[in-house]
Each structure stands twice: as structure tokens, then as C-alpha cells.
Design an enzyme around this catalytic site. Structure first.
Site, PDB file in Angstrom:
ATOM      1  N   LYS A  49      29.647  28.430   7.262  1.00  0.00           N
ATOM      2  CA  LYS A  49      29.700  28.092   5.830  1.00  0.00           C
ATOM      3  C   LYS A  49      28.556  28.867   5.190  1.00  0.00           C
ATOM      4  O   LYS A  49      27.400  28.443   5.217  1.00  0.00           O
ATOM      5  CB  LYS A  49      29.507  26.584   5.647  1.00  0.00           C
ATOM      6  CG  LYS A  49      30.162  25.995   4.400  1.00  0.00           C
ATOM      7  CD  LYS A  49      29.725  26.598   3.095  1.00  0.00           C
ATOM      8  CE  LYS A  49      28.380  26.080   2.634  1.00  0.00           C
ATOM      9  NZ  LYS A  49      27.879  26.803   1.437  1.00  0.00           N
ATOM     10  N   GLU A  79      16.167  25.736  10.571  1.00  0.00           N
ATOM     11  CA  GLU A  79      15.223  26.768  10.129  1.00  0.00           C
ATOM     12  C   GLU A  79      14.965  26.507   8.657  1.00  0.00           C
ATOM     13  O   GLU A  79      15.804  26.817   7.819  1.00  0.00           O
ATOM     14  CB  GLU A  79      15.834  28.170  10.300  1.00  0.00           C
ATOM     15  CG  GLU A  79      16.232  28.521  11.706  1.00  0.00           C
ATOM     16  CD  GLU A  79      15.063  28.972  12.555  1.00  0.00           C
ATOM     17  OE1 GLU A  79      13.894  28.847  12.086  1.00  0.00           O
ATOM     18  OE2 GLU A  79      15.309  29.423  13.674  1.00  0.00           O
ATOM     19  N   CYS A  95      11.761  33.018   3.790  1.00  0.00           N
ATOM     20  CA  CYS A  95      11.158  31.774   4.293  1.00  0.00           C
ATOM     21  C   CYS A  95       9.809  32.049   4.922  1.00  0.00           C
ATOM     22  O   CYS A  95       8.911  31.224   4.867  1.00  0.00           O
ATOM     23  CB  CYS A  95      12.092  31.114   5.283  1.00  0.00           C
ATOM     24  SG  CYS A  95      12.668  32.250   6.512  1.00  0.00           S
ATOM     25  N   GLU A 135       6.248  25.140  -1.384  1.00  0.00           N
ATOM     26  CA  GLU A 135       6.934  26.428  -1.274  1.00  0.00           C
ATOM     27  C   GLU A 135       7.535  26.808  -2.619  1.00  0.00           C
ATOM     28  O   GLU A 135       8.307  26.043  -3.194  1.00  0.00           O
ATOM     29  CB  GLU A 135       8.046  26.332  -0.224  1.00  0.00           C
ATOM     30  CG  GLU A 135       8.756  27.648  -0.034  1.00  0.00           C
ATOM     31  CD  GLU A 135       9.863  27.576   1.000  1.00  0.00           C
ATOM     32  OE1 GLU A 135      10.701  26.668   0.902  1.00  0.00           O
ATOM     33  OE2 GLU A 135       9.887  28.438   1.888  1.00  0.00           O
TER      34      GLU A 135
END
Ligand code: NAD
Length: 477
Positions: free
Chosen positions: A171, A246, A280, A379
Site C-alpha cells: 500500500k 521505521e 527520516c 521532528e
């Protein structure tokens, strides 16, 4: 466009609905993708199970590897076309998109050639027994990937899974999945049997949630935000299915007073501006030893002012933010930092001619950021670098480990003993010393500690993660 692949056939969603695809450079829709939902996921999971029970499940590791290597070759052959698709979908500069496509090919070459090099074990046991531990696929694997490196993520998540003989349902992100569609077409051309790889495009809360909650999957891997990662873990836990997560990061670049400045500055700037900071493993915190703070941050500021932002065709240092929501989020962080009085030391430049409707953000360097400010711990997922001074090694370790994340760390020092001590004490899945490899290197195991997630992708470790073992005990007397 029919963007759902099930059983080797491209089809529209069961409900016939579509999603508009927006160009981040001008905020205009340029195509549509199918809006898959739980009905499509049911079909995809069933097709994957059939592949495992059929030709795909019976294939030898060598044959699987050969198909993956052929797929890698086809990716290289069609690299320019896929790079153009990727750049249009994400807005990233052409050079970056081209590099990304070479990286995808590398995933299939690496894992294709590794497919038949994973061996089991034989265990000495009681007399008259032969005990083998064999490595077997999980079965049907679910793969959910984000929009920042859609093509690379396709390779990172699927290549080891297919190499180990799993049948996959992917997906991709609703914000960037066009390269994945083209790649899946090439996978079929390379000879992947129907059902070994299925792709369901759609929204995360519909197709994604249906996939991770599906009782027919045996393993899930998710790359994306920590919030959704926790939801994925909850939903797979209900079926006792293992998952790899992750998630995000707030990775520190730790600069000691014996740093080689000429070497460090360009790498540090690139590690936060590359892909417009939407990486990331971006080095988003710059921790500098107090006695060189002013000099070093000044050098970084000079380099920041030269960073240029534009469209894929302009092929500058970085492109726009991927969508309106992320654009508002990144701008919100910058505006809030300015409003709360954090010094804004430098900004990059938007190229002449970029559309005011596009999601372009000039990279921003802030310093000295207070240690409890949100820029020091949250973040941003954009081109925003937070500089902070530290006093000594002890303080550097404390500060580096002070966020809830633990994905990657960078250490800059010429002192060999300190390099070793820092590598040992930093809580992150990767540590780079006098270099920084945000995202790169298929050979290098990658993954997080703390809220950056768990499990490992890349390297040979991914082959273990994407498979399980079976212990066979035979009594021959
Ligand atoms: P996101 O979590 O919103 O989406 C990621 C994927 O999850 C998309 O495909 C989305 O459709 C799907 N999804 C959304 N809701 C879902 C649900 N309820 N169930 C199942 N799937 C669902 O993240 P994003 O906005 O696409 O990406 C940005 C975030 O991802 C950042 O926080 C970044 O740090 C992280 N990220 C991490 C890595 C890594 O390797 N660690 C790589 C890239 C991005």
C-alpha cells in the site's frame, strides 16, 4: 488510471472511486489513482495466498533471485522514465530522482543475488536425530510506505521480502505512488508470477488500515509517522502478527572542536536540505562544542544562504514540500520559532520563477535553540536545522540522546578514542563518524531505537527480518 495490481492484473478499485494526484510545484491535479479500500485488500491478500500455494511458493531461491536481478536490469533500462515520474510526483530535483532510481535497482540486484545465499543450520542433538533449522518466508507480507522516497522505499521493503519467497501486498502513499505503479509493471515484465506482488493504492485510513488489520497477513512492515506506526502495531498485535516499524527521527550532528570544518560543513548542510528535509534520517540537530560554536555555525550559515530551492527541471539543491498539510506544518514550525524569539541565522533561496502556488520552503537555520524548545526535540520533516552549543563530551552525549527518537547520529571529531566512545554511547540505529549517509547504502542495516521504531531493513539483516525459521527434528534411529 487503474493503479491496483492483483493477481498480475491491473484494475480499478472495487468501488470505482479515484484520488486526485497533486503536483507539489503548482498545487494542480495532473492525474488520478484508484482509491482502494478493504474490498480490494481482501482480493489482494487472497491473490498473495494463492501465489504462495502455487508457482511462486514452489520456486527455488535461485529462480526467485534471477527474476529480481532481471527486474533490477529493467529498472536501469527504464531509469530516465521512472525518474521523470518520481520527480513530477514528489517535486524533487531530477538529479536526486535519478539517483533514487539507481538505488531502487540496487535493492533488487543486492537481494536478488542474496536470495540463495541464506542458509539454515544443522544442530548436534541426541544420537539418532538429525535436526535442521530452515529459513522460511513469513507468508503474506503487508508493506506500507510513505511519500518521501517512494521509489527507494519500494525497493527497500519489497526486495528482501520477495527474495525470501514471501508474497507481498504493497500500500504505497496516496501522496506519491506513481513510480511504484511503473516499477510494479516492470516487476511483472521481469517474470514475477501473478500474486507474488500486489499493489493497492488508496488512503492510509482505508486501504492501509484494512491491510494491517487483515487476518490473512503474516507479517507487516511500515515506514511513516510514529503516530500511525503505533496504530499499525496495535492492529497487527490483534492478530498476533509481527511488524517492523521505521518511524521518524531527530538525528544529531555532533561537532567537536577538532572537527575538519571544510569536510563537515557541506555534508551537514546537505543532510538537512536534501529532499527538502523530508528524510527520516535527516541530520536536523546541529550540536556544536561551545568554543567553536560561533565560528562553525557561521560557516554553516554561509553555506545555508547558498542553498537553492526549485522545480525538478531547475535541478537545484532541493524541491518543494510534498503536500499542503506538510507545507503548513513546516511553515508552522518556522513561524513559531521566529515568534518565540529563537534567532533565525540563515535562509536558503527560492529560485526565480517558482510558482507561488507551489509548496516551496526556503531552508532555515536556527540557533542557539533552547534545549526545551520544540525545534530541539520534535521532528519537523522539512529543511529546518536547529543549532545548539554543548560544553564537553558528557554534555554532548546527554544532549544527543535527549529526544524520544534514535534513528541516526553523526559525530565529527578527529580523536579516535572519542569516536569509539561516542559510537558506543549514542542511542541510535546507525552512527556515522566523519561522514553522514542519510538514507544511503543498501548494504547497511537500518532502523530505529526508541520511538524511531524497531526491526531492521537493508543489509543481510533484512533477509532475517523478512523470514522466520522452522526447526525440523528427524529421528532416524
Ligand atoms: P504517515 O504515517 O501519515 O503515512 C505513511 C503511510 O502510512 C502512507 O502510505 C499512509 O497512507 C499510511 N497510513 C496512514 N494512516 C494509516 C493507517 N491508519 N493504517 C495504515 N496505514 C496508514 O506518514 P507520512 O506523512 O507519509 O510520512 C512522514 C513521516 O514518515 C515522518 O514522520 C517521517 O519521519 C516518517 N518516515 C520514516 C522513515 C524511516 O525509514 N524511518 C522514512 C520515511 C518517512
Amino acid at each position: 488510471m487503474s493503479t491496483i495490481l492483483i493477481d498480475g492484473q491491473w484494475r480499478s478499485s472495487v468501488n470505482g472511486q479515484t484520488i486526485e494526484v497533486i503536483n507539489p510545484c503548482d498545487n494542480k491535479s495532473f492525474t488520478t489513482i484508484s482509491r482502494g479500500t478493504s474490498a480490494d485488500i481482501d482480493l489482494a491478500v487472497a491473490a498473495a495466498q494463492r501465489a504462495l500455494d502455487g508457482a511462486w511458493g514452489r520456486m527455488t531461491a535461485t529462480e526467485r533471485g534471477r527474476i529480481l536481478m532481471k527486474f533490477g536490469e529493467l529498472i536501469i533500462k527504464n531509469a530516465e522514465e521512472i525518474a521523470l515520474i518520481e520527480a513530477r510526483d514528489t517535486g524533487k530535483p531530477m538529479t536526486v530522482a535519478r539517483n533514487d532510481i539507481v538505488a531502487v535497482a540496487r535493492y533488487f540486484e543486492f537481494y536478488g543475488s542474496a536470495a540463495d545465499k541464506i542458509h539454515g543450520q544443522q544442530i548436534p542433538y541426541l544420537n539418532g536425530y538429525n535436526v535442521q533449522v530452515v529459513r522460511v518466508p513469513h507468508g503474506v507480507t503487508a508493506h506500507i510506505i510513505p511519500w518521501n522516497y517512494p521509489a527507494q522505499m519500494f525497493g527497500r521493503t519489497l526486495a528482501p521480502a520477495l527474495a525470501m519467497g514471501n508474497a507481498a501486498v504493497l500500500k504505497p502513499s496516496e501522496d506519491a505512488c506513481l513510480s511504484g505503479i511503473r516499477l510494479a509493471q516492470l516487476a511483472m515484465e521481469a517474470g514475477l508470477p501473478p500474486g507474488a506482488l500486489n499493489v493497492v493504492t488508496g488512503y492510509g485510513y482505508e486501504a492501509g488500515a484494512a491491510l494491517t488489520a487483515h487476518p490473512g497477513i503474516n507479517f507487516a512492515t511500515f515506514t511513516g509517522s510514529p503516530e500511525v506506526g503505533v496504530m499499525v502495531q496495535e492492529s497487527t498485535a490483534k492478530n498476533a502478527v509481527p511488524c517492523v516499524l521505521e518511524l521518524g527521527g531527530k538525528s544529531p550532528q555532533i561537532v567537536f572542536n577538532d572537527v575538519d570544518m571544510d569536510k563537515a560543513v557541506p555534508i551537514i548542510v546537505k543532510a538537512i536540505t536534501q529532499n527538502a528535509g523530508q528524510t527520516c534520517s535527516a541530520g536536523s540537530r546541529l550540536l556544536i562544542q561551545q568554543d567553536i560554536y560561533e565560528t562553525f555555525v557561521g560557516r554553516v550559515a554561509e553555506a545555508f544562504k547558498k542553498v537553492k530551492v526549485g522545480t525538478p527541471e531547475m535541478d537545484l539543491d532541493c524541491g518543494p514540500i510534498v503536500n499542503a498539510k506538510q507545507f503548513a506544518r513546516v511553515k508552522g514550525f518556522i513561524d513559531q520559532a521566529v515568534a518565540s524569539g529563537v534567532p533565525l541565522l540563515a535562509r536558503g533561496v527560492l529560485a526565480d520563477g517558482v510558482s507561488p502556488e507551489g509548496y516551496f520552503v526556503a531552508p532555515a537555520l536556527f540557533g542557539a535553540v533552547p534545549r526545551d524548545h520544540q525545534l530541539a526535540c520534535k521532528e519537523v520533516f522539512g529543511p529546518v536545522l536547529a543549532a545548539m552549543p554543548f560544553s564537553d563530551e558528557e554534555d554532548a552525549v546527554r544532549l544527543a540522546n535527549a529526544t524520544e527518537f534514535g534513528l541516526v547520529s553523526g559525530v565529527w571529531t578527529e580523536n579516535g578514542s572519542r569516536q569509539q566512545r561516542m559510537a558506543q554511547r549514542l542511542h541510535s540505529g546507525q552512527v556515522f563518524i566523519n561522514c553522514y549517509g542519510a538514507g544511503g547504502g543498501v548494504e547497511l542495516p537500518f532502523g530505529g531505537m526508541k520511538r524511531s521504531g524497531h526491526g531492521r531493513e537493508k543489509g543481510f539483516l533484512a533477509l532475517e527480518e523478512f523470514s522466520t525459521t522452522k526447526t525440523v527434528v528427524l529421528h532416524h534411529g
